[in-house]
Scaffold this motif. Structure first.
Motif, short mmCIF file in Angstrom:
data_model
loop_
_atom_site.label_atom_id
_atom_site.label_comp_id
_atom_site.label_asym_id
_atom_site.label_seq_id
_atom_site.Cartn_x
_atom_site.Cartn_y
_atom_site.Cartn_z
N GLN A 11 0.74 -1.53 0.08
CA GLN A 11 0.05 0.22 -0.15
C GLN A 11 1.03 1.53 -0.35
O GLN A 11 0.55 2.64 -1.04
N VAL A 14 1.83 2.01 -3.63
CA VAL A 14 1.09 2.68 -4.59
C VAL A 14 0.95 4.47 -3.67
O VAL A 14 0.35 5.18 -4.44
N GLN A 15 0.43 4.68 -2.58
CA GLN A 15 0.93 5.91 -1.51
C GLN A 15 2.16 6.85 -1.91
O GLN A 15 1.65 8.06 -2.54
N TRP A 137 2.09 -8.93 -4.54
CA TRP A 137 1.60 -7.40 -5.20
C TRP A 137 -0.23 -7.60 -3.66
O TRP A 137 -1.17 -7.29 -3.97
N PRO A 213 -3.72 -3.33 -3.25
CA PRO A 213 -4.08 -2.27 -3.91
C PRO A 213 -4.23 -2.14 -5.11
O PRO A 213 -3.66 -2.82 -6.50
N CYS A 215 -3.01 -1.54 -8.60
CA CYS A 215 -1.16 -1.96 -9.23
C CYS A 215 -1.31 -1.45 -10.28
O CYS A 215 -1.78 -1.66 -11.79
N PRO A 216 0.03 -0.59 -10.64
CA PRO A 216 -0.05 0.40 -12.59
C PRO A 216 0.81 -1.07 -13.08
O PRO A 216 0.34 -0.43 -14.33
N THR A 287 -4.27 -8.91 -9.91
CA THR A 287 -4.86 -7.43 -9.88
C THR A 287 -4.35 -6.43 -10.77
O THR A 287 -5.27 -6.78 -11.87
N ALA A 292 -8.54 -1.30 -5.25
CA ALA A 292 -8.23 -2.28 -4.44
C ALA A 292 -8.90 -3.44 -4.16
O ALA A 292 -10.14 -2.89 -4.41
#
Length: 346
Positions: A11, A14-15, A137, A213, A215-216, A287, A292
């Motif tokens: 997390q 991502v943040q 992830w 979370p 995922c890019p 993912t 999320a």
């Protein structure tokens, strides 16, 4: 990477706004989720490769349906299961609140021991660091809930006022359902309803709330690597995002979430006990880039000192002390079903 002495949580990545996946989360090409994984409807149609939905209130056909599901899938949804729907919603709610409404400092105050597998608390690694190849992830909170001597609510979050009460009630309800299902599974094999329960013995239960979370680069990662569960039976609920896949007939099948249902996953010790008549289900989590996801898995295992053996003859699997099986699982890593396959007799 560390955060105040703790391994970094997914997390946090991502943040921090990272646009790419750190290399330790990148799966090798052979294990990545393919875009051709089949997303399925929620109908109960075996021909459509849909995990069965079994109504436990339908006493006339439940044994037959359950036996077919165990033989063909090793996993299935149950409805009219007796667990209050309100409780399923409450657990998803307090779980999401912990991950999304608490500060990182608050969450880290409940960190698990990163050097000990399956330790209670807030973490990210399935295995200890020395055994990791690629990281999943996901972040999670693992609760030791049964037997009652293991249950220590002060180790659980208190940021949602009713968090601990919800987890305790959920634990009790899941135990009742697990025992009921093990009895029905025994009956579906023309065994006494107590048969599998007697081999497993007193249930050891863990409840793991997993948080995946966004995922890019979801095409490079897995939320949870492919594995079969090591214990006896797993009861799982998802939120409405979905991400669970099960492996059947050489392909990965997407399990559509059913909010009022509980997804039942047969684990390795049940495969041993049934002598392979029923197989444990290999599964994983994928993912996505935008949402999320929360899932809650309740694991029911034998005691570490329990010896597990087939109840049919001739046996196809070696007898195993459950402690030895767990040690092997965490030492080798899950990697599909290689741990259970290593017990097959020649």
């Amino acid at each position: 990477m560390e955060v105040e002495g703790n391994p970094i949580r997914v997390q946090s990545i991502v943040q921090d706004g990272k646009m790419g996946v750190p290399p330790q989360y990148v799966q090798p090409p052979a294990t990545r989720a393919q875009h051709n994984s089949k997303k399925i409807s929620s109908s109960n149609d075996y021909d459509a490769l849909t995990p069965p939905v079994i109504d436990l209130s339908n006493a006339n056909i439940v044994i037959e349906q359950l036996g077919l599901a165990c033989r063909e899938w090793g996993a299935f949804h149950v409805i009219n299961h007796g667990v209050p729907i309100r409780l399923l919603d409450d657990l998803r709610s307090v779980g999401r609140s912990f991950f999304e409404d608490c500060s990182m400092d608050q969450k880290l105050s409940y960190s698990c021991d990163a050097n000990s597998p399956a330790s209670e608390g807030y973490g990210s690694r399935m295995l200890v660091a020395s055994n990791d190849t690629v990281l999943d992830w996901r972040d999670y909170f693992d609760h030791h809930t049964l037997p009652l001597s293991r249950r220590n609510p002060p180790r659980w979050p208190h940021f949602s006022p009713n968090y601990r009460e919800v987890v305790a009630e959920y634990s009790d309800q899941m135990k009742l359902l697990a025992q009921r299902l093990l009895g029905l599974i025994s009956e579906s094999l023309s065994l006494p309803s107590s048969c599998i329960k007697e081999v497993v013995g007193e249930l050891y239960q863990n409840i793991t709330i997993s948080y995946y979370p966004p995922c890019p680069q979801p095409e490079l990662t897995l939320g949870l690597q492919a594995h079969s569960d090591m214990g006896a039976i797993t009861l799982l609920i998802q939120d409405d995002v979905g991400g669970l896949e099960i492996f059947k007939d050489g392909e990965w099948i997407f399990v559509n979430p059913l909010s009022d249902a509980i997804f039942v996953i047969l684990a390795d010790q049940t495969e041993i006990i049934t002598n392979g008549k029923y197989k444990s289900s290999q599964h994983r989590a994928i993912t996505n880039a935008s949402n999320a996801r929360i899932s809650v898995a309740t694991f029911h295992d034998p005691a570490k000192t329990r010896k597990i053996h087939p109840v049919f003859k001739p046996p196809k699997y070696h007898e195993v002390m459950y402690q030895d099986y767990v040690s092997s699982w965490y030492t080798k890593g899950p990697e599909g079903k290689r741990n259970i396959d290593s017990l097959l007799l020649n």
